[in-house]
Design an enzyme around this catalytic site. Structure first.
Site, PDB file in Angstrom:
ATOM      1  N   ASP A  74      26.832  49.207 -63.875  1.00 36.31           N
ATOM      2  CA  ASP A  74      26.252  48.899 -65.185  1.00 36.31           C
ATOM      3  C   ASP A  74      24.734  49.079 -65.225  1.00 36.31           C
ATOM      4  OD1 ASP A  74      26.701  47.992 -67.838  1.00 36.31           O
ATOM      5  OD2 ASP A  74      25.936  46.011 -67.303  1.00 36.31           O
ATOM      6  N   HIS A  75      24.237  49.481 -66.398  1.00 32.18           N
ATOM      7  CA  HIS A  75      22.797  49.605 -66.654  1.00 32.18           C
ATOM      8  C   HIS A  75      22.084  50.373 -65.538  1.00 32.18           C
ATOM      9  CE1 HIS A  75      22.082  47.585 -70.402  1.00 32.18           C
ATOM     10  NE2 HIS A  75      22.846  46.571 -70.044  1.00 32.18           N
ATOM     11  N   GLU A 132      23.860  53.736 -74.010  1.00 37.85           N
ATOM     12  CA  GLU A 132      23.324  52.789 -74.989  1.00 37.85           C
ATOM     13  C   GLU A 132      22.388  53.497 -75.949  1.00 37.85           C
ATOM     14  OE1 GLU A 132      20.178  49.114 -74.835  1.00 37.85           O
ATOM     15  OE2 GLU A 132      21.885  48.978 -73.465  1.00 37.85           O
ATOM     16  N   HIS A 169      20.277  40.463 -74.300  1.00 38.57           N
ATOM     17  CA  HIS A 169      20.605  40.033 -72.946  1.00 38.57           C
ATOM     18  C   HIS A 169      19.920  38.702 -72.614  1.00 38.57           C
ATOM     19  CE1 HIS A 169      21.148  44.469 -72.684  1.00 38.57           C
ATOM     20  NE2 HIS A 169      22.151  44.142 -71.898  1.00 38.57           N
ATOM     21  N   ASN A 208      30.538  42.611 -73.030  1.00 35.74           N
ATOM     22  CA  ASN A 208      29.842  42.380 -71.763  1.00 35.74           C
ATOM     23  C   ASN A 208      29.280  40.969 -71.692  1.00 35.74           C
ATOM     24  OD1 ASN A 208      30.331  45.114 -71.422  1.00 35.74           O
ATOM     25  ND2 ASN A 208      28.248  45.584 -70.774  1.00 35.74           N
TER      26      ASN A 208
END
Length: 296
Positions: free
Chosen positions: A78-79, A130, A177, A227
């Site tokens: 992820d990311h 994204e 986030h 998420n």
């Protein structure tokens, strides 16, 4: 059971994807998913890899936990900003990668993401990207999710997906986030417009800060992958703090990691049930969300 491709789990969604930082996270996520009877995605972020210093050990631990699961489990990187890291995903058993070029100007984002998607698809990986600004990631200044320009625009999103070839799109619709209170107000009509415009599954990042009703509505409006990271860390930290306050003489980490793992497992089960639209009688998912922690 063997790892299941991420695309297969998302195609049967909606599904929760939880961030893994330690082995206890992976164990708790799988236990919670089993309690809820739901498939799940284990996510390891670039920040978590940086914390460990390398990918191999935490990836191997997550794979081992998944192998004994009684529900379908996928493994997602992820990311990821570093090309070296997303190129290493296949050798470590990942079924998917989230290529994060969202900090770049639009055309550079498109070029970087398209190159990553071409590599990933050639390696059998499902690819998420994204578009828009979902603030709050570690090392970044806070971003107002309601500020002009922070939201994902449907027409641009459709063009972006066509230009990059990604399999899923994380969108900016009002979440952030690392929220430790569940107070995010999502732009539900925007989610519906994005769902109508974009031909791939939509992903909601920063879901820990989204209240129950908002999350239910978001899934109904078109969010497929949800998420969650900070909510697990809040549950973990709260349980450790409680255990050590009650027994300050304890030095054996199992004495406080066991309740911490159990607390995360309960949080996972509640989120899985909530997102699936099933039984939610096991308590509110916002229990304890008042502790400041660091997002993975």
């Amino acid at each position: 059971m063997p790892l299941v491709p991420t695309g297969q789990i998302v195609a049967a969604g909606p599904v929760c994807a939880f961030n893994v930082i330690t082995l206890e996270h992976a164990e708790a996520i799988v236990a919670g998913a089993e309690a809820a009877g739901r498939p799940v995605v284990l996510q390891i972020s670039e920040n978590a890899v940086r914390f460990h210093g390398r990918l191999a050990p935490i990836a191997a631990g997550a794979r081992a936990v998944a192998a004994s699961a009684a529900v379908d489990v996928a493994l997602h990187l992820d990311h990821v900003v570093s090309p070296d890291l997303w190129r290493s995903a296949p050798e470590h058993g990942f079924g998917s990668v989230m290529v994060d070029a969202s900090r770049l100007p639009y055309q550079e984002n498109v070029a970087a993401t398209r190159a990553a998607a071409e590599f990933a698809h050639a390696s059998g990986l499902w690819v998420e990207a994204e578009l828009g600004t979902v603030g709050g990631k570690a090392g970044e200044p806070p971003v107002d999710p309601h500020a002009p320009g922070a939201r994902t625009e449907p027409g641009e999103a459709a063009s972006y997906v066509a230009a990059t070839g990604v399999d899923a799109l994380a969108v900016a619709v009002g979440s952030s986030h690392a929220m430790t209170t569940r107070s995010a107000a999502l732009d539900q009509p925007l989610i519906e417009r994005l769902r109508a415009a974009v031909p791939v599954p939509l992903v909601l990042h920063g879901s820990s800060g989204v209240p129950d009703d908002e999350l239910r509505r978001a899934v109904a409006a078109g969010i497929v992958k949800v998420n969650i990271g900070t909510a697990l860390n809040v549950a973990f930290t709260g349980a450790v703090r409680h255990a050590l306050t009650a027994r300050p003489d304890v030095v054996d980490p199992r004495r406080y990691l066991t309740p911490a793992r159990d607390a995360m497992s309960g949080t996972v089960a509640r989120f899985c049930r909530l997102v699936a639209g099933g039984d939610e009688t096991s308590g509110p998912v916002d229990a304890g969300l008042a502790v400041t922690v660091t997002e993975s």
